[in-house]
Scaffold this motif. Structure first.
Motif, mmCIF file in Angstrom:
data_model
loop_
_atom_site.group_PDB
_atom_site.id
_atom_site.type_symbol
_atom_site.label_atom_id
_atom_site.label_comp_id
_atom_site.label_asym_id
_atom_site.label_seq_id
_atom_site.Cartn_x
_atom_site.Cartn_y
_atom_site.Cartn_z
ATOM 1 N N ALA A 364 0.825 -1.202 0.000
ATOM 2 C CA ALA A 364 0.000 0.000 0.000
ATOM 3 C C ALA A 364 0.862 1.255 0.000
ATOM 4 C CB ALA A 364 -0.929 -0.018 1.214
ATOM 5 N N GLU A 365 1.911 1.250 0.804
ATOM 6 C CA GLU A 365 2.786 2.423 0.860
ATOM 7 C C GLU A 365 3.467 2.673 -0.487
ATOM 8 O OE1 GLU A 365 5.633 3.901 4.266
ATOM 9 O OE2 GLU A 365 6.728 2.493 2.984
ATOM 10 N N MET A 366 3.926 1.605 -1.134
ATOM 11 C CA MET A 366 4.571 1.773 -2.439
ATOM 12 C C MET A 366 3.610 2.336 -3.471
ATOM 13 S SD MET A 366 7.245 -1.413 -2.934
ATOM 14 C CE MET A 366 6.105 -2.718 -2.498
ATOM 15 N N LEU A 367 2.347 1.928 -3.388
ATOM 16 C CA LEU A 367 1.350 2.434 -4.321
ATOM 17 C C LEU A 367 1.181 3.944 -4.157
ATOM 18 C CD1 LEU A 367 -0.782 1.673 -6.474
ATOM 19 C CD2 LEU A 367 -2.418 1.413 -4.605
ATOM 20 N N LEU A 368 1.017 4.395 -2.916
ATOM 21 C CA LEU A 368 0.860 5.828 -2.657
ATOM 22 C C LEU A 368 2.125 6.586 -3.007
ATOM 23 C CD1 LEU A 368 -0.677 8.246 -1.573
ATOM 24 C CD2 LEU A 368 0.030 7.591 0.745
ATOM 25 N N LEU A 369 3.280 6.026 -2.675
ATOM 26 C CA LEU A 369 4.547 6.685 -2.968
ATOM 27 C C LEU A 369 4.726 6.900 -4.469
ATOM 28 C CD1 LEU A 369 7.158 7.778 -1.725
ATOM 29 C CD2 LEU A 369 8.113 5.475 -1.874
ATOM 30 N N GLY A 370 4.300 5.919 -5.252
ATOM 31 C CA GLY A 370 4.378 6.065 -6.701
ATOM 32 C C GLY A 370 3.557 7.243 -7.198
ATOM 33 N N HIS A 371 2.363 7.434 -6.637
ATOM 34 C CA HIS A 371 1.523 8.567 -7.039
ATOM 35 C C HIS A 371 2.132 9.895 -6.593
ATOM 36 C CE1 HIS A 371 -1.816 6.528 -8.891
ATOM 37 N NE2 HIS A 371 -1.885 5.676 -7.882
ATOM 38 N N ARG A 375 3.894 13.219 -9.104
ATOM 39 C CA ARG A 375 3.594 14.648 -9.027
ATOM 40 C C ARG A 375 4.743 15.441 -8.402
ATOM 41 N NH1 ARG A 375 -1.712 16.015 -9.449
ATOM 42 N NH2 ARG A 375 -0.780 18.092 -9.675
ATOM 43 N N ARG A 376 5.939 14.921 -8.486
ATOM 44 C CA ARG A 376 7.081 15.550 -7.823
ATOM 45 C C ARG A 376 7.385 16.933 -8.376
ATOM 46 N NH1 ARG A 376 11.931 11.563 -8.676
ATOM 47 N NH2 ARG A 376 12.939 13.154 -7.392
#
Length: 406
Positions: A364-371, A375-376
């Motif tokens: 779950a954390e990797m999924l959010l981190l990817g998003h 948008r960086r």
């Protein structure tokens, strides 16, 4: 009958007269287990003779083979329902397929035939698609492919939506203290329910009604606002391309295709990141995401902290240490209109996961981190760290780990 599920109930009745292994295929929450029970009941056997073999709970190949062997050996006169067998190790899938095809137990010195047992498998998607994804072995697909029962999504059973809604409302009011006075749904709520896409099917209907009952302050009728059904929300999944999917392949999918919970969660988290960035509101998305994964694991195991901790790949001590903070944040999560859909989808995703593989909290954390990293260019590391719920140095380290994994 409440809902014939477009002929699935009739088909189950017909197949109950045969000894053919049966695949019941349908997206999450469509009622596959209900159809399995209907088929079993039509055989005339007692309800106690139905045994569920939950393949999501197998930690490894040896456990899968042992548990399946035990179920087959003791299966005389029973209906064995294999839940999500596609999540098993490929070798275990092949071994099960051989035993079903030959009706003989594997790994015995002398031929040992299986007792008279009825076999059902529940799959969350079309067998051909599971084959193409590489999660289902062709031999296992073959033994269950004779007369598959397709349980259509609730959006294709429009007349059943309100019947299910009122049935669930009656059931759930008994479990929500002080909410037995709710008489039904307003006409506006009924209309928006008929229009909603219900990707979560019957499970989503239940989830929204339970949430409405738990948070209803006054009044005798549930409204669209109580159900958190807003027309703007309904278009997110259907108008955005599913991540990492080729558009031509997506367009070619069968009309009955429903995105799985992980795909929907991917899309909805991307939308929530966009909204938070547009509003410059540092909601703790990462913290809330972890909270919901933990709560969904506890719900999956009916509050058993030991089993939930094993599923989360952590210690029971850690889980006990996290729970006070999770409960303390519950009102903030529940009061956020942006968070109801992610919370529901996390629950759906966790329920369908196998117990082996990458830890759910890490996934779950990797999924959010990817998003966030997508948008960086639009924000700072500090702000992205706030959204993930970690410090700037920790965020930088997690990005490096994500890049190394990719």
């Amino acid at each position: 009958m409440l809902d014939n599920m477009e002929g699935a109930v009739d088909q189950a009745g017909f197949l109950a007269t045969t000894d053919t292994p049966v695949a019941i295929v349908g997206a999450r929450g469509t009622g596959k287990m209900y159809i399995a029970r209907v088929l079993h009941a039509k055989t005339g056997a007692s309800p106690e003779a139905l045994e569920v073999v939950d393949c999501r709970e197998f930690r490894n190949r040896d456990e899968a083979n042992r548990r399946i062997r035990e179920a087959l050996l003791s299966g005389a006169g029973k209906t064995l329902v294999f839940k999500s067998p596609h999540v098993m190790n490929i070798e275990s899938q092949l071994k099960l397929a051989r035993q079903i095809a030959t009706r003989r137990l594997a790994d015995t010195e002398t031929p040992t035939y299986l007792p008279a047992v009825r076999l059902i498998a529940l799959f969350p998607d079309n067998l051909q698609r599971l084959l193409l994804q590489g999660s289902l072995h062709e031999r296992l697909a073959s033994v269950f492919a004779g007369y598959p029962i397709q349980v259509p999504p609730i959006r294709q059973r429009k007349r059943a939506i309100l019947r299910w809604a009122y049935k669930i409302l009656g059931q759930e009011q008994e479990h929500v203290t002080g909410k037995k006075h709710i008489r039904g749904f307003t006409p506006e709520a009924e209309q928006v329910m008929r229009e909603h896409t219900w990707h979560g099917n019957i499970s989503e209907i239940r989830s929204r009604i339970v949430h409405a009952l738990e948070h209803k302050q006054d009044g005798e009728w549930l409204t669209p606002v109580d159900l958190k059904l807003f027309r703007g929300e309904q278009t997110i999944i259907t108008t955005m391309a599913l991540p990492l999917q080729d558009m031509d392949a997506y367009a070619a999918r069968h009309e009955s295709y429903s995105p799985n919970a992980w795909e929907e969660l991917d899309v909805i988290l991307g939308d929530r990141v966009n909204r938070v960035l547009q509003e410059a509101t540092p909601l703790p998305l990462g913290t809330w995401l972890a909270d919901e994964v933990v709560l969904a694991a506890l719900a999956r195991y009916s509050g058993d902290q030991g089993r939930a901790a094993t599923f989360l790949q952590t210690s029971r001590r850690n889980l006990s240490r996290w729970l006070p903070g999770i409960r303390q944040r519950s009102s903030a999560r529940a009061s956020s209109s942006l968070w109801l859909e992610p919370a529901r989808l996390i629950g759906d995703w966790v329920r369908g996961l196998g117990i082996a593989g990458v830890a759910p909290l890490a996934q779950a954390e990797m999924l959010l981190l990817g998003h966030l990293e997508a948008r960086r260019q639009d924000t700072t590391i500090n702000f992205r760290g706030q959204l993930l719920g970690v410090s700037k140095p920790t965020y930088v380290k997690k990005v490096r780990d994500l890049e190394a994994t990719a």
